[in-house]
Write a protein that holds these residues in place. Structure first.
Motif, PDB file in Angstrom:
ATOM      1  N   ARG A 132      29.904 -14.507  -2.993  1.00  0.00           N
ATOM      2  CA  ARG A 132      29.224 -14.589  -1.916  1.00  0.00           C
ATOM      3  C   ARG A 132      29.754 -15.150  -0.756  1.00  0.00           C
ATOM      4  O   ARG A 132      30.739 -15.862  -0.923  1.00  0.00           O
ATOM      5  CB  ARG A 132      27.783 -15.006  -2.001  1.00  0.00           C
ATOM      6  CG  ARG A 132      27.744 -16.485  -2.379  1.00  0.00           C
ATOM      7  CD  ARG A 132      26.336 -16.709  -3.101  1.00  0.00           C
ATOM      8  NE  ARG A 132      26.144 -18.096  -3.315  1.00  0.00           N
ATOM      9  CZ  ARG A 132      26.549 -18.687  -4.526  1.00  0.00           C
ATOM     10  NH1 ARG A 132      26.820 -17.773  -5.455  1.00  0.00           N
ATOM     11  NH2 ARG A 132      26.567 -19.683  -4.738  1.00  0.00           N
ATOM     12  N   LEU A 160      21.776 -16.770   0.731  1.00  0.00           N
ATOM     13  CA  LEU A 160      22.677 -16.861  -0.469  1.00  0.00           C
ATOM     14  C   LEU A 160      23.345 -18.410  -0.714  1.00  0.00           C
ATOM     15  O   LEU A 160      24.186 -18.428  -1.680  1.00  0.00           O
ATOM     16  CB  LEU A 160      23.368 -15.756  -0.317  1.00  0.00           C
ATOM     17  CG  LEU A 160      22.891 -14.411  -0.376  1.00  0.00           C
ATOM     18  CD1 LEU A 160      23.821 -13.268   0.026  1.00  0.00           C
ATOM     19  CD2 LEU A 160      22.242 -14.144  -1.481  1.00  0.00           C
ATOM     20  N   CYS A 182      26.549 -12.127   2.876  1.00  0.00           N
ATOM     21  CA  CYS A 182      27.118 -10.924   1.828  1.00  0.00           C
ATOM     22  C   CYS A 182      27.207 -11.445   0.457  1.00  0.00           C
ATOM     23  O   CYS A 182      27.796 -12.595   0.380  1.00  0.00           O
ATOM     24  CB  CYS A 182      28.392 -10.439   2.424  1.00  0.00           C
ATOM     25  SG  CYS A 182      28.565  -9.881   4.091  1.00  0.00           S
ATOM     26  N   THR A 183      27.190 -10.521  -0.232  1.00  0.00           N
ATOM     27  CA  THR A 183      27.741 -10.519  -1.595  1.00  0.00           C
ATOM     28  C   THR A 183      28.954  -9.810  -1.950  1.00  0.00           C
ATOM     29  O   THR A 183      29.038  -8.747  -1.014  1.00  0.00           O
ATOM     30  CB  THR A 183      26.783 -10.310  -2.600  1.00  0.00           C
ATOM     31  OG1 THR A 183      26.276  -9.135  -2.506  1.00  0.00           O
ATOM     32  CG2 THR A 183      25.462 -11.382  -2.871  1.00  0.00           C
ATOM     33  N   HIS A 196      31.047  -6.920  -2.654  1.00  0.00           N
ATOM     34  CA  HIS A 196      30.917  -5.721  -3.315  1.00  0.00           C
ATOM     35  C   HIS A 196      32.184  -5.109  -4.059  1.00  0.00           C
ATOM     36  O   HIS A 196      32.319  -4.588  -5.086  1.00  0.00           O
ATOM     37  CB  HIS A 196      30.535  -4.738  -2.256  1.00  0.00           C
ATOM     38  CG  HIS A 196      30.299  -3.246  -2.645  1.00  0.00           C
ATOM     39  ND1 HIS A 196      28.966  -2.835  -3.360  1.00  0.00           N
ATOM     40  CD2 HIS A 196      31.109  -2.327  -2.491  1.00  0.00           C
ATOM     41  CE1 HIS A 196      28.929  -1.634  -3.464  1.00  0.00           C
ATOM     42  NE2 HIS A 196      30.135  -0.994  -3.132  1.00  0.00           N
ATOM     43  N   HIS A 235      23.190  -8.470   2.922  1.00  0.00           N
ATOM     44  CA  HIS A 235      21.837  -9.343   2.339  1.00  0.00           C
ATOM     45  C   HIS A 235      20.907  -9.665   3.645  1.00  0.00           C
ATOM     46  O   HIS A 235      19.721  -9.519   3.636  1.00  0.00           O
ATOM     47  CB  HIS A 235      21.986 -10.342   1.355  1.00  0.00           C
ATOM     48  CG  HIS A 235      22.538  -9.734   0.162  1.00  0.00           C
ATOM     49  ND1 HIS A 235      21.692  -9.271  -1.023  1.00  0.00           N
ATOM     50  CD2 HIS A 235      23.801  -9.398  -0.453  1.00  0.00           C
ATOM     51  CE1 HIS A 235      22.553  -8.880  -1.838  1.00  0.00           C
ATOM     52  NE2 HIS A 235      23.789  -8.747  -1.562  1.00  0.00           N
ATOM     53  N   ASP A 236      21.606 -10.266   4.563  1.00  0.00           N
ATOM     54  CA  ASP A 236      20.985 -10.644   5.702  1.00  0.00           C
ATOM     55  C   ASP A 236      21.873 -10.792   6.729  1.00  0.00           C
ATOM     56  O   ASP A 236      23.016 -11.046   6.601  1.00  0.00           O
ATOM     57  CB  ASP A 236      20.153 -12.190   5.272  1.00  0.00           C
ATOM     58  CG  ASP A 236      19.318 -12.660   6.543  1.00  0.00           C
ATOM     59  OD1 ASP A 236      18.781 -11.769   7.243  1.00  0.00           O
ATOM     60  OD2 ASP A 236      18.718 -13.771   6.328  1.00  0.00           O
TER      61      ASP A 236
END
Length: 163
Positions: free
Chosen positions: A69, A104, A118-119, A121, A137-138
């Motif tokens: 992340r 996160l 983010c994570t 991908h 994610h946000d």
């Protein structure tokens, strides 16, 4: 490189394309880590994905990648010094830097014009860089004027007047 194209010429010509300046951050077992990255782009709205392109020589990216992340912090016009600090390897880049954890757990830098949590991908080969795809994610945008990099130097812009 193809015949007649060298790295110096490519850098000089492509420098005519202005870009924003970001700092990619993550929280590692050793503490916060981050690096300056001007290679950033939106990739997809559905699903929400972004791209960052860290250099293969980055010492910070492997630490962040291992966590799965990261946050892309889009720098504001007042953060030129921060960009320079995070562009150098080693040292405590976060000394005296205001930040808080994202949902996160990655650092969101105070004063950034926008941030994207983010994570990881996917990661793809990109020559002397990696092509990192982040699943969003946000995100948020305080909306401060951005810091821009153009032709080897920093520039500042003003938003267009609303119609």
């Amino acid at each position: 490189m193809s015949e007649g194209t060298d790295a110096s010429t490519m850098r000089q010509v492509l420098g005519h394309f202005p870009s924003g300046v970001t700092i990619v951050t993550g929280t590692t077992p050793e503490g916060p880590a981050g690096f300056t990255c001007q290679s950033f782009s939106s990739l997809s709205l559905d699903p929400p994905l972004v791209l960052v392109l860290p250099g293969r020589s980055s010492s910070s990216w492997p630490k962040i990648e291992a966590t799965g992340r990261f946050v892309v912090n889009v720098l504001s016009a007042e953060q030129e010094a921060l960009s320079t600090t995070f562009a150098v390897s080693g040292g405590d880049k976060f000394a005296g830097v205001e930040w808080h954890a994202s949902g996160l757990g990655s650092p969101i830098l105070g004063g950034a014009t926008a941030w994207i949590d983010c994570t990881l991908h996917a990661v793809h080969d990109g020559g002397d860089h990696l092509i990192v795809v982040g699943a969003v994610h946000d995100l948020g945008a305080p909306g401060l004027p951005p810091l821009v990099f153009h032709r080897g130097g920093y520039a500042r812009t003003s938003p267009a007047a609303a119609e």
